[in-house]
Scaffold this motif. Structure first.
Motif, PDB file in Angstrom:
ATOM      1  N   GLY A   1       0.801  -1.217   0.000  1.00  0.00           N
ATOM      2  CA  GLY A   1       0.000   0.000   0.000  1.00  0.00           C
ATOM      3  C   GLY A   1       0.832   1.264   0.000  1.00  0.00           C
ATOM      4  O   GLY A   1       0.400   2.299   0.531  1.00  0.00           O
ATOM      5  N   GLN A   2       2.014   1.212  -0.624  1.00  0.00           N
ATOM      6  CA  GLN A   2       2.929   2.351  -0.653  1.00  0.00           C
ATOM      7  C   GLN A   2       2.958   2.942  -2.056  1.00  0.00           C
ATOM      8  O   GLN A   2       3.398   2.292  -3.004  1.00  0.00           O
ATOM      9  N   TYR A   3       2.483   4.175  -2.172  1.00  0.00           N
ATOM     10  CA  TYR A   3       2.436   4.865  -3.465  1.00  0.00           C
ATOM     11  C   TYR A   3       3.646   5.793  -3.589  1.00  0.00           C
ATOM     12  O   TYR A   3       3.957   6.534  -2.643  1.00  0.00           O
ATOM     13  N   PRO A   4       4.326   5.776  -4.732  1.00  0.00           N
ATOM     14  CA  PRO A   4       5.485   6.666  -4.916  1.00  0.00           C
ATOM     15  C   PRO A   4       5.075   8.124  -4.836  1.00  0.00           C
ATOM     16  O   PRO A   4       4.019   8.514  -5.341  1.00  0.00           O
ATOM     17  N   GLY A   5       5.928   8.933  -4.207  1.00  0.00           N
ATOM     18  CA  GLY A   5       5.668  10.359  -4.125  1.00  0.00           C
ATOM     19  C   GLY A   5       6.075  11.075  -5.397  1.00  0.00           C
ATOM     20  O   GLY A   5       6.662  10.490  -6.320  1.00  0.00           O
ATOM     21  N   LEU A   6       5.767  12.362  -5.461  1.00  0.00           N
ATOM     22  CA  LEU A   6       6.070  13.165  -6.643  1.00  0.00           C
ATOM     23  C   LEU A   6       7.571  13.198  -6.915  1.00  0.00           C
ATOM     24  O   LEU A   6       7.993  13.225  -8.083  1.00  0.00           O
ATOM     25  N   SER A   7       8.389  13.187  -5.859  1.00  0.00           N
ATOM     26  CA  SER A   7       9.849  13.248  -6.044  1.00  0.00           C
ATOM     27  C   SER A   7      10.369  12.052  -6.830  1.00  0.00           C
ATOM     28  O   SER A   7      11.336  12.165  -7.588  1.00  0.00           O
ATOM     29  N   ILE A   8       9.721  10.887  -6.663  1.00  0.00           N
ATOM     30  CA  ILE A   8      10.132   9.692  -7.413  1.00  0.00           C
ATOM     31  C   ILE A   8       9.830   9.875  -8.894  1.00  0.00           C
ATOM     32  O   ILE A   8      10.671   9.574  -9.764  1.00  0.00           O
ATOM     33  N   TRP A   9       8.653  10.394  -9.211  1.00  0.00           N
ATOM     34  CA  TRP A   9       8.262  10.563 -10.613  1.00  0.00           C
ATOM     35  C   TRP A   9       9.133  11.590 -11.313  1.00  0.00           C
ATOM     36  O   TRP A   9       9.322  11.519 -12.536  1.00  0.00           O
TER      37      TRP A   9
END
Length: 307
Positions: free
Chosen positions: A266-274
């Protein structure tokens, strides 16, 4: 490149598909590493079952090779020992990072290995690095800063530090493997890595290991099976196609890390990853391409000199 991996490299699609399979297998392995860590399994225990399960596969590949068991004879044991010490340290840090960070974050940081490896090659091996690759290194570090966000709160600072340390150590292993690759085949290098690390990990298991329920044993089995399968696919992909063709497929690991992170944890990547991941991946791909160009020029120069 070793003689075994260099033969028959005329099946690029097979090499690409095999490498993609390797990344999927390693994605499963790291998911099991994280699950095992959540169930109280010590990192060294996960490493032990990863190495133990791979050993029969390695022995089988040696037995099936052209030279068989005599091929493991080596006069480079000092380098093999150095590679084993640094290799198990790097693998331990990478496993630990997977338990401390979301899978996508830890995987993205691991993509800095080509950047660090190029930097080490220039500083330690005195390889000539042109302005293009230096620029790619600097751009890659910008991507790292975006992902890690020093002073930010999205990624735990300690987990990011462990992941970066793992990438640094893995880059060091890459250099040692490059040196060993001048005289040793990939299978022989992997064999001595397992042979030298298993006794140490066995001791660690007696100290840190313990009883587990059936589910946790299943996680440990998954680490071993998918780790061995990933190792087999990586080795086999080098037989099908050149490094420059298949290495870009390694970045598909981020797809599986993101997918497993969402579905299992249930861990969604944050904007920094994208934002940061494409920068790191782009710099890594550019470095790989420039390395291919450099090797091609050296091959042509050697051919001309031999005329």
């Amino acid at each position: 490149m070793s003689d075994e991996s260099a033969t028959g490299q005329n099946r690029p699609m097979a090499g690409i598909l095999t490498r993609l399979g390797a990344m999927l297998s390693l994605g499963f392995m790291f998911a099991f590493v994280k699950l095992a860590g959540q169930h109280g399994v010590h990192v060294t225990e996960s490493l032990f079952y990863r190495q133990l399960t791979a050993m029969p596969l390695i022995c089988f590949l040696i037995w099936r090779s052209q030279r068989g068991w005599p091929s493991i004879i080596s006069d480079k044991h000092r380098l093999h020992i150095m590679r084993s010490i640094l290799g198990i340290f790097a693998m331990g840090l990478n496993f630990w990072a997977m338990t401390l960070l979301p899978l996508a974050d830890a995987t993205t940081i691991s993509f800095t290995v080509p950047i660090f490896a190029t930097l080490f090659a220039a500083l330690i091996l005195r390889e000539k690095v042109g302005i293009r690759r230096w620029s790619a290194i600097l751009i890659g570090f910008v991507g790292v800063l975006i992902v890690v966000r020093p002073g930010g709160t999205l990624i735990p600072a300690f987990g990011a530090a462990v992941a970066l340390a793992g990438a640094l150590a893995t880059a060091g292993v890459t250099l040692l493997i490059r040196i060993l690759g001048r005289t040793e085949t990939s299978i022989v290098t992997i064999f001595w890595f397992s042979a030298y690390t298993l006794p140490f990990l066995t001791i660690c298991v007696f100290i840190y290991g313990g009883g587990h329920d059936a589910q946790t044993w299943g996680f440990l089995l998954g680490i071993g099976v998918f780790g061995a399968l990933g190792q087999l696919c990586i080795t086999q992909s080098l037989r099908y196609a050149p490094v420059s063709t298949i290495v870009p497929m390694d970045y598909s690991a981020l797809i599986w890390a993101t997918l497993f992170g969402i579905l299992i944890f249930g861990q969604y990547p944050g904007l920094s990853i994208w934002i940061g991941a494409p920068i790191i991946i782009g710099s890594g791909l550019f470095i790989a391409w420039r390395e291919h160009v450099r090797e091609s020029r050296q091959t042509i120069a050697r051919a001309i000199d031999s005329i």
